[in-house]
Scaffold this motif. Structure first.
Motif, PDB file in Angstrom:
ATOM      1  N   PRO A  90      18.871  -3.655  43.135  1.00 59.27           N
ATOM      2  CA  PRO A  90      19.369  -3.636  41.755  1.00 59.27           C
ATOM      3  C   PRO A  90      18.216  -3.723  40.754  1.00 59.27           C
ATOM      4  CG  PRO A  90      20.573  -5.220  43.110  1.00 59.27           C
ATOM      5  CD  PRO A  90      19.394  -4.778  43.907  1.00 59.27           C
ATOM      6  N   ARG A  91      18.212  -2.835  39.794  1.00 57.37           N
ATOM      7  CA  ARG A  91      17.150  -2.783  38.792  1.00 57.37           C
ATOM      8  C   ARG A  91      17.618  -3.437  37.502  1.00 57.37           C
ATOM      9  NH1 ARG A  91      15.825   3.438  38.543  1.00 57.37           N
ATOM     10  NH2 ARG A  91      18.074   3.506  38.770  1.00 57.37           N
ATOM     11  N   GLY A  92      16.732  -4.187  36.879  1.00 54.07           N
ATOM     12  CA  GLY A  92      17.063  -4.838  35.627  1.00 54.07           C
ATOM     13  C   GLY A  92      17.075  -3.853  34.468  1.00 54.07           C
ATOM     14  N   GLU A  93      17.779  -4.235  33.420  1.00 53.32           N
ATOM     15  CA  GLU A  93      17.831  -3.405  32.222  1.00 53.32           C
ATOM     16  C   GLU A  93      16.455  -3.394  31.547  1.00 53.32           C
ATOM     17  OE1 GLU A  93      20.278  -3.179  27.970  1.00 53.32           O
ATOM     18  OE2 GLU A  93      20.874  -4.562  29.567  1.00 53.32           O
ATOM     19  N   LEU A  94      16.007  -2.228  31.128  1.00 57.04           N
ATOM     20  CA  LEU A  94      14.684  -2.105  30.513  1.00 57.04           C
ATOM     21  C   LEU A  94      14.736  -2.508  29.046  1.00 57.04           C
ATOM     22  CD1 LEU A  94      13.463   1.292  32.032  1.00 57.04           C
ATOM     23  CD2 LEU A  94      12.900  -1.020  32.793  1.00 57.04           C
ATOM     24  N   ARG A  95      13.657  -3.105  28.575  1.00 56.47           N
ATOM     25  CA  ARG A  95      13.490  -3.406  27.157  1.00 56.47           C
ATOM     26  C   ARG A  95      12.124  -2.903  26.710  1.00 56.47           C
ATOM     27  NH1 ARG A  95      10.108  -7.678  26.128  1.00 56.47           N
ATOM     28  NH2 ARG A  95       9.518  -8.978  27.917  1.00 56.47           N
ATOM     29  N   ARG A  96      12.056  -2.445  25.497  1.00 60.63           N
ATOM     30  CA  ARG A  96      10.781  -1.953  24.967  1.00 60.63           C
ATOM     31  C   ARG A  96       9.937  -3.127  24.487  1.00 60.63           C
ATOM     32  NH1 ARG A  96      10.998   3.166  21.217  1.00 60.63           N
ATOM     33  NH2 ARG A  96      11.374   1.537  19.671  1.00 60.63           N
ATOM     34  N   THR A  97       8.669  -3.113  24.849  1.00 56.12           N
ATOM     35  CA  THR A  97       7.749  -4.174  24.462  1.00 56.12           C
ATOM     36  C   THR A  97       6.872  -3.703  23.311  1.00 56.12           C
ATOM     37  OG1 THR A  97       6.012  -3.468  25.995  1.00 56.12           O
ATOM     38  CG2 THR A  97       7.716  -4.928  26.868  1.00 56.12           C
ATOM     39  N   ALA A  98       6.092  -4.633  22.774  1.00 54.02           N
ATOM     40  CA  ALA A  98       5.173  -4.285  21.691  1.00 54.02           C
ATOM     41  C   ALA A  98       3.932  -3.566  22.207  1.00 54.02           C
ATOM     42  CB  ALA A  98       4.761  -5.551  20.934  1.00 54.02           C
ATOM     43  N   ARG A  99       3.708  -3.630  23.481  1.00 54.97           N
ATOM     44  CA  ARG A  99       2.522  -3.002  24.063  1.00 54.97           C
ATOM     45  C   ARG A  99       2.701  -1.485  24.105  1.00 54.97           C
ATOM     46  NH1 ARG A  99      -0.288  -4.891  29.761  1.00 54.97           N
ATOM     47  NH2 ARG A  99      -2.165  -3.602  29.595  1.00 54.97           N
ATOM     48  N   LEU A 100       1.642  -0.757  23.727  1.00 55.79           N
ATOM     49  CA  LEU A 100       1.677   0.708  23.718  1.00 55.79           C
ATOM     50  C   LEU A 100       0.988   1.257  24.956  1.00 55.79           C
ATOM     51  CD1 LEU A 100       0.798   1.304  19.954  1.00 55.79           C
ATOM     52  CD2 LEU A 100       3.054   1.400  21.012  1.00 55.79           C
ATOM     53  N   ARG A 101       1.473   2.380  25.429  1.00 60.50           N
ATOM     54  CA  ARG A 101       0.881   3.032  26.602  1.00 60.50           C
ATOM     55  C   ARG A 101       0.853   4.534  26.356  1.00 60.50           C
ATOM     56  NH1 ARG A 101       4.772   5.792  28.970  1.00 60.50           N
ATOM     57  NH2 ARG A 101       6.944   5.093  28.862  1.00 60.50           N
ATOM     58  N   PRO A 102      -0.056   5.272  27.031  1.00 57.44           N
ATOM     59  CA  PRO A 102      -0.075   6.739  26.897  1.00 57.44           C
ATOM     60  C   PRO A 102       1.258   7.338  27.331  1.00 57.44           C
ATOM     61  CG  PRO A 102      -2.076   5.954  27.973  1.00 57.44           C
ATOM     62  CD  PRO A 102      -1.158   4.778  27.875  1.00 57.44           C
ATOM     63  N   ALA A 103       1.704   8.348  26.590  1.00 52.03           N
ATOM     64  CA  ALA A 103       2.996   8.974  26.874  1.00 52.03           C
ATOM     65  C   ALA A 103       2.943  10.438  26.458  1.00 52.03           C
ATOM     66  CB  ALA A 103       4.119   8.259  26.136  1.00 52.03           C
ATOM     67  N   ARG A 104       3.882  11.201  27.010  1.00 50.96           N
ATOM     68  CA  ARG A 104       3.960  12.623  26.642  1.00 50.96           C
ATOM     69  C   ARG A 104       4.589  12.807  25.273  1.00 50.96           C
ATOM     70  NH1 ARG A 104       5.925  15.761  32.166  1.00 50.96           N
ATOM     71  NH2 ARG A 104       4.109  15.208  33.468  1.00 50.96           N
ATOM     72  N   ARG A 105       5.503  11.903  24.926  1.00 54.07           N
ATOM     73  CA  ARG A 105       6.172  11.974  23.635  1.00 54.07           C
ATOM     74  C   ARG A 105       5.978  10.653  22.897  1.00 54.07           C
ATOM     75  NH1 ARG A 105      12.028  14.718  25.195  1.00 54.07           N
ATOM     76  NH2 ARG A 105      11.202  16.679  26.057  1.00 54.07           N
ATOM     77  N   GLY A 106       5.992  10.735  21.587  1.00 51.69           N
ATOM     78  CA  GLY A 106       5.813   9.543  20.780  1.00 51.69           C
ATOM     79  C   GLY A 106       4.848   9.801  19.649  1.00 51.69           C
ATOM     80  N   ALA A 107       4.385   8.703  19.039  1.00 49.71           N
ATOM     81  CA  ALA A 107       3.451   8.827  17.917  1.00 49.71           C
ATOM     82  C   ALA A 107       2.079   9.250  18.416  1.00 49.71           C
ATOM     83  CB  ALA A 107       3.367   7.492  17.177  1.00 49.71           C
ATOM     84  N   VAL A 108       1.305   9.908  17.537  1.00 51.03           N
ATOM     85  CA  VAL A 108      -0.048  10.341  17.887  1.00 51.03           C
ATOM     86  C   VAL A 108      -0.946   9.116  18.023  1.00 51.03           C
ATOM     87  CG1 VAL A 108      -2.057  11.645  17.111  1.00 51.03           C
ATOM     88  CG2 VAL A 108       0.241  12.566  16.763  1.00 51.03           C
ATOM     89  N   ASP A 109      -1.751   9.106  19.098  1.00 47.66           N
ATOM     90  CA  ASP A 109      -2.724   8.041  19.325  1.00 47.66           C
ATOM     91  C   ASP A 109      -4.058   8.504  18.744  1.00 47.66           C
ATOM     92  OD1 ASP A 109      -4.502   6.158  20.247  1.00 47.66           O
ATOM     93  OD2 ASP A 109      -3.584   5.999  22.223  1.00 47.66           O
ATOM     94  N   PRO A 110      -4.434   8.034  17.533  1.00 50.05           N
ATOM     95  CA  PRO A 110      -5.628   8.598  16.885  1.00 50.05           C
ATOM     96  C   PRO A 110      -6.909   8.309  17.646  1.00 50.05           C
ATOM     97  CG  PRO A 110      -4.761   6.726  15.643  1.00 50.05           C
ATOM     98  CD  PRO A 110      -3.772   7.031  16.696  1.00 50.05           C
ATOM     99  N   ARG A 111      -7.048   7.109  18.215  1.00 51.82           N
ATOM    100  CA  ARG A 111      -8.292   6.773  18.905  1.00 51.82           C
ATOM    101  C   ARG A 111      -8.509   7.643  20.129  1.00 51.82           C
ATOM    102  NH1 ARG A 111      -8.722   0.140  18.794  1.00 51.82           N
ATOM    103  NH2 ARG A 111      -8.802  -0.091  16.495  1.00 51.82           N
ATOM    104  N   ARG A 112      -7.502   7.762  20.949  1.00 51.87           N
ATOM    105  CA  ARG A 112      -7.648   8.586  22.159  1.00 51.87           C
ATOM    106  C   ARG A 112      -7.838  10.048  21.798  1.00 51.87           C
ATOM    107  NH1 ARG A 112      -2.993   8.726  24.856  1.00 51.87           N
ATOM    108  NH2 ARG A 112      -3.980   9.576  26.723  1.00 51.87           N
TER     109      ARG A 112
END
Length: 385
Positions: A161-183
């Motif tokens: 059984p998998r727990g329900e996911l929650r979004r954290t404040a930590r950011l990670r590389p992703a295909r979609r989302g806001a632009v990461d200016p530093r990277r």
């Protein structure tokens, strides 16, 4: 007349085979494999070109169509062995069979000759071997024989059984989302100043803590073993921080006892640690103890709390109602799994259950393997499953 009857028998067999495969996919989803409807359709299509009654063809077709990553293979083998029968790991048992080559053949529609024997166990088709597991999925735990309990334990051992996911404040590389200016700038510098596609980032997702309160009182004696095995599977296969308590006349934390990888060893440790097996039930008092000692300090805050109980309260139900309201304010969601809910004519009119229900987000059954699969889906937030 005989031809019509043969056609009816063939159609009924196809429907039964499809039902068996759908049940197999449900067991895989409960084990943490993303065996969705599209993959099940691919499996049915593959078996239409092969032999749906032969064990090796079912195994390899499912392995190729239902598994999405290398991590799924071990779980697939365990579920296959438990669902279709056979000693040892499903993969090893099938690979030891005489027919292990995956052959795609094109042939005219017609009856498949019997007696080939390849990949079958004692001449019994795989669909027939799985039919007992499919029936077992809907059987009430209280009415199982000892042999059926053994098969149930193997199926529960494959749960994850998998727990329900929650979004954290930590950011990670992703295909979609806001632009990461530093990277993005670093990538452009790496290319010598040449333009580069913008790199993006998104919030990381983490499973919520799962807290299980398992009723081990006398009225839950027929269900306690299966529910504790479900808790053991959640603690080891769900990838979510999991805490387990037993409730009866006392509150006992058994998270450490369930840390054993082997379910039998873990449940033996739980049996030695819990002093109130098959006693009475003091739900309101014990829920208050849990919140005072553990829940208010952070264990229940933002967690998914699951109460596995029939709701029988020996004392005054008003304290239970008050503590349930308190729990509901702390937890992200409160789920109540009641094995009695599946009985014909059941209504939550018992004093304890009626007092708790207004503070429950999801009220589900807990009497069978299919009910626990449904519970696992509700725990991970798939309420529509």
């Amino acid at each position: 007349m005989s031809r019509d009857r043969a056609r009816e028998t063939g159609a009924r067999g196809a429907v039964d085979a499809s039902a068996v495969l759908v049940g197999f996919a449900r067991a895989l989803r409960a084990a943490g494999i993303d065996a969705g409807p599209d993959r099940v359709q691919a499996l049915i299509g593959a078996l239409a070109a092969l032999r749906p009654g032969v064990r090796s063809d079912v195994y390899w077709s499912g392995r190729l169509t239902l598994c999405g990553s290398r991590d799924d293979l071990e779980r697939y083998d365990r579920v296959f062995a438990a669902y279709f029968g056979g000693a040892g790991t499903g993969g090893r048992a099938v690979r030891a069979a005489p027919a292990t080559r995956l052959r795609v053949t094109v042939r005219e529609a017609g009856p498949v000759p019997r007696g080939g024997g390849e990949g079958e166990r004692d001449g019994v088709p795989a669909a027939v071997l799985a039919s007992s597991a499919e029936v077992l999925r809907h059987r009430d735990f209280a009415g199982l024989t000892e042999a059926e309990r053994g098969q149930l334990r193997r199926l529960l051992a494959a749960f994850a059984p998998r727990g329900e996911l929650r979004r954290t404040a930590r950011l990670r590389p992703a295909r979609r989302g806001a632009v990461d200016p530093r990277r993005t700038v670093r990538e452009m510098l790496r290319r010598g100043g040449e333009p580069a596609p913008p790199l993006r980032r998104a919030r990381a997702a983490r499973p919520r803590r799962l807290v299980l309160l398992v009723d081990v009182s006398g009225s839950m004696a027929a269900y306690a073993d299966a529910l504790l095995r479900f808790a053991h599977a959640a603690a080891h296969g769900g990838r979510a921080p999991t805490e387990v308590f037993t409730i009866g006349t006392r509150l006992t934390r058994v998270t450490r006892e369930l840390a054993h990888r082997d379910p039998g060893t873990a449940l033996a440790a739980v049996a030695a640690a819990v002093p109130d097996w098959r006693g009475g039930t003091r739900l309101g008092e014990l829920l208050r103890d849990f919140l005072d000692r553990w829940g208010q300090r952070g264990m229940a805050r933002g967690a998914v709390v699951v109460v596995l109980s029939d709701g029988w309260e020996r004392g005054d139900p008003e304290p239970l109602a008050a503590q349930m309201r308190r729990l509901h304010r702390l937890a992200h969601r409160v789920i109540w799994a009641n094995p009695r809910k599946a009985r014909p004519g059941y209504a939550p009119v018992a004093a304890g259950m009626a007092a708790a229900l207004p503070s429950v987000d999801a009220f589900v059954e807990g009497h069978s393997l299919a009910a626990l699969e449904r519970l696992a889906a509700v725990v991970r937030g798939a309420d529509h499953a």
